[in-house]
Design a protein around this motif. Structure first.
Motif, PDB file in Angstrom:
ATOM      1  N   LYS A 207      27.329  25.037  18.909  1.00 33.13           N
ATOM      2  CA  LYS A 207      28.400  25.516  18.828  1.00 33.13           C
ATOM      3  C   LYS A 207      28.531  26.756  19.584  1.00 33.13           C
ATOM      4  CE  LYS A 207      31.502  27.374  14.995  1.00 33.13           C
ATOM      5  NZ  LYS A 207      31.833  27.086  13.857  1.00 33.13           N
ATOM      6  N   GLU A 208      27.485  27.365  19.960  1.00 31.13           N
ATOM      7  CA  GLU A 208      27.415  28.553  20.544  1.00 31.13           C
ATOM      8  C   GLU A 208      27.437  28.163  21.712  1.00 31.13           C
ATOM      9  OE1 GLU A 208      24.117  30.728  19.911  1.00 31.13           O
ATOM     10  OE2 GLU A 208      24.774  31.447  17.405  1.00 31.13           O
ATOM     11  N   ALA A 209      27.004  26.522  22.822  1.00 33.48           N
ATOM     12  CA  ALA A 209      27.118  26.678  23.621  1.00 33.48           C
ATOM     13  C   ALA A 209      28.702  25.676  24.101  1.00 33.48           C
ATOM     14  CB  ALA A 209      26.455  25.683  23.908  1.00 33.48           C
ATOM     15  N   GLY A 210      29.323  25.356  23.119  1.00 38.01           N
ATOM     16  CA  GLY A 210      30.927  24.983  22.795  1.00 38.01           C
ATOM     17  C   GLY A 210      30.797  23.584  22.655  1.00 38.01           C
ATOM     18  N   TYR A 211      29.838  22.947  22.077  1.00 44.07           N
ATOM     19  CA  TYR A 211      30.147  22.023  21.353  1.00 44.07           C
ATOM     20  C   TYR A 211      30.675  21.712  20.132  1.00 44.07           C
ATOM     21  CZ  TYR A 211      27.715  20.946  26.239  1.00 44.07           C
ATOM     22  OH  TYR A 211      27.298  20.909  27.554  1.00 44.07           O
ATOM     23  N   GLU A 212      31.683  21.219  19.764  1.00 45.20           N
ATOM     24  CA  GLU A 212      32.044  20.644  18.508  1.00 45.20           C
ATOM     25  C   GLU A 212      32.255  19.203  17.881  1.00 45.20           C
ATOM     26  OE1 GLU A 212      33.622  23.905  15.946  1.00 45.20           O
ATOM     27  OE2 GLU A 212      34.239  24.595  18.264  1.00 45.20           O
ATOM     28  N   ASP A 213      32.433  18.548  16.795  1.00 42.18           N
ATOM     29  CA  ASP A 213      33.133  17.311  17.087  1.00 42.18           C
ATOM     30  C   ASP A 213      34.478  17.298  16.099  1.00 42.18           C
ATOM     31  OD1 ASP A 213      33.574  14.999  15.552  1.00 42.18           O
ATOM     32  OD2 ASP A 213      32.640  15.031  14.564  1.00 42.18           O
ATOM     33  N   SER A 214      35.454  17.924  17.511  1.00 38.62           N
ATOM     34  CA  SER A 214      37.012  17.335  17.386  1.00 38.62           C
ATOM     35  C   SER A 214      37.289  17.375  16.831  1.00 38.62           C
ATOM     36  CB  SER A 214      37.327  18.052  19.071  1.00 38.62           C
ATOM     37  OG  SER A 214      37.333  17.513  19.526  1.00 38.62           O
ATOM     38  N   ASP A 215      36.973  15.519  17.095  1.00 38.46           N
ATOM     39  CA  ASP A 215      37.240  14.090  16.728  1.00 38.46           C
ATOM     40  C   ASP A 215      36.933  13.738  15.451  1.00 38.46           C
ATOM     41  OD1 ASP A 215      35.496  13.111  18.223  1.00 38.46           O
ATOM     42  OD2 ASP A 215      36.577  12.352  19.696  1.00 38.46           O
ATOM     43  N   ASN A 216      36.034  14.569  15.499  1.00 35.91           N
ATOM     44  CA  ASN A 216      35.999  13.671  14.078  1.00 35.91           C
ATOM     45  C   ASN A 216      34.922  12.348  13.776  1.00 35.91           C
ATOM     46  OD1 ASN A 216      36.109  16.582  12.082  1.00 35.91           O
ATOM     47  ND2 ASN A 216      38.249  15.096  11.735  1.00 35.91           N
ATOM     48  N   ASP A 217      34.471  12.148  15.229  1.00 40.08           N
ATOM     49  CA  ASP A 217      33.896  10.669  15.273  1.00 40.08           C
ATOM     50  C   ASP A 217      32.530  10.736  14.904  1.00 40.08           C
ATOM     51  OD1 ASP A 217      33.094  12.408  17.096  1.00 40.08           O
ATOM     52  OD2 ASP A 217      33.487  10.740  18.492  1.00 40.08           O
ATOM     53  N   GLY A 218      32.051  11.621  14.188  1.00 42.10           N
ATOM     54  CA  GLY A 218      30.114  12.407  14.584  1.00 42.10           C
ATOM     55  C   GLY A 218      29.594  13.023  15.384  1.00 42.10           C
ATOM     56  N   TYR A 219      30.218  12.928  16.413  1.00 43.80           N
ATOM     57  CA  TYR A 219      29.806  13.394  18.058  1.00 43.80           C
ATOM     58  C   TYR A 219      30.269  14.562  18.201  1.00 43.80           C
ATOM     59  CZ  TYR A 219      26.855   9.306  17.284  1.00 43.80           C
ATOM     60  OH  TYR A 219      26.640   7.955  16.958  1.00 43.80           O
ATOM     61  N   VAL A 220      29.507  15.309  19.076  1.00 41.27           N
ATOM     62  CA  VAL A 220      30.208  17.051  19.493  1.00 41.27           C
ATOM     63  C   VAL A 220      30.519  16.460  20.516  1.00 41.27           C
ATOM     64  CG1 VAL A 220      28.407  18.430  18.305  1.00 41.27           C
ATOM     65  CG2 VAL A 220      27.972  17.673  20.248  1.00 41.27           C
ATOM     66  N   ASP A 221      31.692  17.066  21.449  1.00 45.38           N
ATOM     67  CA  ASP A 221      32.525  17.063  22.405  1.00 45.38           C
ATOM     68  C   ASP A 221      32.673  18.766  23.169  1.00 45.38           C
ATOM     69  OD1 ASP A 221      34.973  18.019  21.366  1.00 45.38           O
ATOM     70  OD2 ASP A 221      34.738  16.393  20.109  1.00 45.38           O
ATOM     71  N   LYS A 222      32.762  18.476  24.136  1.00 45.57           N
ATOM     72  CA  LYS A 222      33.421  19.337  25.062  1.00 45.57           C
ATOM     73  C   LYS A 222      34.319  18.826  25.774  1.00 45.57           C
ATOM     74  CE  LYS A 222      31.139  23.869  26.889  1.00 45.57           C
ATOM     75  NZ  LYS A 222      30.397  23.959  27.684  1.00 45.57           N
ATOM     76  N   ASP A 223      34.977  19.389  25.842  1.00 45.74           N
ATOM     77  CA  ASP A 223      36.163  19.162  27.079  1.00 45.74           C
ATOM     78  C   ASP A 223      36.441  17.925  26.541  1.00 45.74           C
ATOM     79  OD1 ASP A 223      35.839  22.080  28.230  1.00 45.74           O
ATOM     80  OD2 ASP A 223      34.331  21.260  29.136  1.00 45.74           O
ATOM     81  N   GLY A 224      36.998  17.567  25.917  1.00 43.99           N
ATOM     82  CA  GLY A 224      36.669  15.873  25.720  1.00 43.99           C
ATOM     83  C   GLY A 224      36.282  14.497  26.067  1.00 43.99           C
ATOM     84  N   LYS A 225      34.781  15.435  25.895  1.00 46.38           N
ATOM     85  CA  LYS A 225      33.873  13.855  26.281  1.00 46.38           C
ATOM     86  C   LYS A 225      32.636  14.490  25.155  1.00 46.38           C
ATOM     87  CE  LYS A 225      30.895  13.067  29.911  1.00 46.38           C
ATOM     88  NZ  LYS A 225      30.172  13.053  31.182  1.00 46.38           N
ATOM     89  N   ASN A 226      32.806  13.729  24.980  1.00 49.34           N
ATOM     90  CA  ASN A 226      31.221  13.369  23.952  1.00 49.34           C
ATOM     91  C   ASN A 226      29.707  13.786  24.775  1.00 49.34           C
ATOM     92  OD1 ASN A 226      32.455  12.977  21.013  1.00 49.34           O
ATOM     93  ND2 ASN A 226      32.417  10.203  21.677  1.00 49.34           N
ATOM     94  N   LEU A 227      28.994  14.781  24.094  1.00 47.93           N
ATOM     95  CA  LEU A 227      27.938  15.136  24.226  1.00 47.93           C
ATOM     96  C   LEU A 227      26.755  13.014  23.874  1.00 47.93           C
ATOM     97  CD1 LEU A 227      25.937  16.723  25.753  1.00 47.93           C
ATOM     98  CD2 LEU A 227      25.388  17.960  23.557  1.00 47.93           C
ATOM     99  N   THR A 228      26.697  12.879  25.308  1.00 44.65           N
ATOM    100  CA  THR A 228      25.882  11.417  25.219  1.00 44.65           C
ATOM    101  C   THR A 228      24.743  11.790  26.199  1.00 44.65           C
ATOM    102  OG1 THR A 228      27.752  10.271  24.384  1.00 44.65           O
ATOM    103  CG2 THR A 228      25.848   8.718  24.928  1.00 44.65           C
ATOM    104  N   LEU A 229      23.375  11.443  25.577  1.00 38.78           N
ATOM    105  CA  LEU A 229      22.215  11.048  26.694  1.00 38.78           C
ATOM    106  C   LEU A 229      21.698  10.109  25.974  1.00 38.78           C
ATOM    107  CD1 LEU A 229      20.701  14.522  24.946  1.00 38.78           C
ATOM    108  CD2 LEU A 229      21.643  14.561  26.721  1.00 38.78           C
ATOM    109  N   ARG A 230      21.082   9.939  27.670  1.00 35.68           N
ATOM    110  CA  ARG A 230      20.383   8.513  28.596  1.00 35.68           C
ATOM    111  C   ARG A 230      19.188   8.345  28.025  1.00 35.68           C
ATOM    112  NH1 ARG A 230      22.621   7.958  34.702  1.00 35.68           N
ATOM    113  NH2 ARG A 230      22.569  10.047  33.582  1.00 35.68           N
ATOM    114  N   TRP A 231      18.468   7.772  27.625  1.00 38.81           N
ATOM    115  CA  TRP A 231      17.090   8.147  26.670  1.00 38.81           C
ATOM    116  C   TRP A 231      16.322   7.397  27.649  1.00 38.81           C
ATOM    117  CZ3 TRP A 231      15.051  11.899  23.214  1.00 38.81           C
ATOM    118  CH2 TRP A 231      13.570  11.898  22.782  1.00 38.81           C
ATOM    119  N   LEU A 232      15.718   7.465  28.501  1.00 44.24           N
ATOM    120  CA  LEU A 232      14.476   6.197  29.493  1.00 44.24           C
ATOM    121  C   LEU A 232      12.814   6.488  29.005  1.00 44.24           C
ATOM    122  CD1 LEU A 232      14.423   4.380  31.623  1.00 44.24           C
ATOM    123  CD2 LEU A 232      14.428   6.390  32.905  1.00 44.24           C
ATOM    124  N   THR A 233      12.466   5.347  28.835  1.00 46.70           N
ATOM    125  CA  THR A 233      10.950   5.629  27.923  1.00 46.70           C
ATOM    126  C   THR A 233      10.736   3.700  28.557  1.00 46.70           C
ATOM    127  OG1 THR A 233       9.767   5.828  26.226  1.00 46.70           O
ATOM    128  CG2 THR A 233      11.079   4.120  25.998  1.00 46.70           C
TER     129      THR A 233
END
Length: 518
Positions: A342-368
């Motif tokens: 939240k301090e970094a500016g990421y909040e769930d503005s559309d209540n889809d369960g994922y935080v977003d910023k500037d209209g974009k969800n914070l999604t990470l590509r996990w490589l293993t």
């Protein structure tokens, strides 16, 4: 200063094809007495796989297979206390801060019959430095001179841990006069000769002229088995004699059966998360802190790994003076992680369960990758806990990680790495944490880490080296530059009649001349 002969401290699912069942039959099953029969040791492992195919030590990490499976040896080796002792060498002399003379055994031949001489060792080291990705910066060699059964090495750096690096699997001594630089195999001094090398298996024959004494096995077959259920069934059915990489859920099946035995050792192999700093989201330290606080190391180690490891703080385990006990890191705290986002500016503005910023969800590509069975489990654990703080994780579990790393098509790279196989912290630090390091795929940079590492490269005093390693780790942890999940307890599971096959804390001594089927 001359130092001679000094030791330096420093269940089950999956289908196995009929071809596999027939091809893996071991001598111990065919004839329990082995009297008058060839002894063939069949070893199934997840550590050898098509993405790491070959035993050419001058390519990446393929030297690990060369030394693990008894094909090649180094000038010095580590005992079970991680102290250096001579192997192909007899002793050494520090001529000055930047120069070391190493004296060689006079009774060693390569498996093709050629003698190991100073000239042969010189040629091997020069080939290594010319071809390998990590060795040039590790060794920083200015020149190598040969004189009979000795070599003198001059380095750009003080030779504070030259022997440690020369005990890395990439530094096995091979006959480069009989060597295809682009090939997958090599001629070493070990108890076994590689007769066939593919991505699926390695077939080895006994070296009849091994310098180190009688070789007890006639043949060895190393099989790549990356599926845990297949590996479990193969051992139960007698298709393999021993294995490394069993699912932790399967260990109890063999621990409670007196037809098998287990050899275990605590190692410095760490399961770590490296960030791709080309990702603007990850350039924000609070985002990295949130991720670190959402990784449940205790649950991962105790539940998913069935206590076959210890939660990690930094890069090194607690049995090192510069290990877990000497550093601090972010602890598991989902509420604090949410606050940081939240301090970094990421909040769930559309209540889809994922935080977003500037209209974009914070999604990470996990490589293993799957060949280390712990890594998919870590991905599963992290995916669940990161979802709780509103971060979506897309997992790419593939053996072709290098392609994605080269293209930068990832955000977090979760891997397993042995951080101190040479008993010294510089090995890991210079391979991962500094500019231009071979494994610094995400381009991590920290000015203080760069300066401290420069000091480490030139410090002889063991206590001061330990202190520098602690400072470097703490800088990285304060920066949330990397996140460390767990250190591995490695186990070999084998039939009860297998001897001379013991887990080692360095994680690269396995099949030896003493390995036997009784």
């Amino acid at each position: 200063m001359k130092i001679n002969k000094k030791l330096i401290s420093l269940v089950l699912a999956g289908v196995i094809s009929s071809g596999f069942l027939v091809g893996c039959s071991s001598t111990s099953d065919k004839d329990e007495s082995n009297s008058g029969k060839e002894k063939t040791f069949v070893y199934g492992t997840s550590a050898y796989n098509p993405s790491l195919a070959g035993i050419n030590p001058h390519k990446g990490y393929l030297g690990w297979a060369a030394i693990r499976y008894g094909v090649a040896e180094t000038l010095f080796k580590f005992n079970d206390k991680m102290e250096l002792e001579p192997w192909l060498a007899t002793d050494y002399e520090i001529v000055d801060d930047y120069t070391m003379k190493i004296n060689l055994r006079d009774d060693v031949t390569f498996s093709n019959g050629n003698k190991m001489t100073g000239d042969a060792v010189k040629a091997c080291i020069e080939s290594l430095v010319r071809l390998h990705d990590r060795a040039p910066s590790d060794l920083a060699i200015v020149s190598v001179d040969a004189d009979g059964q000795s070599v003198t090495i001059k380095s750009e750096n003080k030779v504070v841990n030259l022997l440690n690096y020369l005990s890395d699997p990439y530094a096995v001594i091979i006959d480069v006069s009989d060597f295809d630089e682009a090939g997958d195999t090599c001629i070493g001094t070990g108890p076994f000769i590689a007769k066939s090398v593919t991505g699926e298996e390695i077939k080895l024959d006994k070296n009849e002229n091994y310098w180190g004494g009688e070789v007890k096995l006639d043949k060895v077959v190393v099989k790549s088995i990356t599926d845990g259920d297949t590996m479990t069934m193969a051992l139960q059915n007698g298709e393999i004699d021993a294995t490394q990489g069993l699912p932790y859920s399967s260990l109890d099946l063999f621990r409670e059966n007196d037809e098998y035995k287990i050899s275990s050792a605590n190692t410095s192999r760490v399961y770590q998360m490296a960030y791709n700093y080309e990702n603007k989201d990850l350039q924000n330290k609070k985002v990295r802190q949130a991720i670190a606080k959402a990784i449940n190391k205790e649950d991962f180690t105790k539940t998913l790994l069935n206590n076959n490891g210890t939660p990690a703080v930094g890069a090194f385990p607690s049995n090192f003076s510069f290990g877990n006990e000497a550093v601090t890191a972010d602890t598991f705290d989902l509420d604090e992680a949410k606050k940081l986002l939240k301090e970094a500016g990421y909040e769930d503005s559309d209540n889809d369960g994922y935080v977003d910023k500037d209209g974009k969800n914070l999604t990470l590509r996990w490589l293993t990758y799957p060949s280390r069975m712990e890594l998919p489990l870590l991905a599963e654990s992290a995916q669940a806990s990161l979802k709780e703080i509103g971060i979506k994780v897309d997992v790419n579990n593939t053996e072709n990680t290098q392609d994605y790393l080269n293209k930068g098509d990832y955000d977090i790279y979760a891997s397993a790495f042995v951080t101190a196989p040479t008993g010294d912290p510089q090995y890991y630090i210079t391979a991962h944490l500094v500019d231009g390091a071979a494994n610094n795929f995400g381009h991590y940079h920290n000015d203080k880490v760069e300066a401290l590492t420069k000091e480490l490269r030139n410090e002889f005093d063991t206590k001061k080296r330990s202190d520098l390693a602690v400072k470097i780790q703490q800088e990285v942890l304060n920066d949330c530059g990397y996140t460390y999940a767990s250190h591995l307890k490695m186990s070999f599971v084998m039939k009860k009649n297998i001897t001379g096959f013991e887990a080692h804390p360095s994680d690269f001594y396995e099949i030896t001349a003493n390995t036997d089927i009784e």
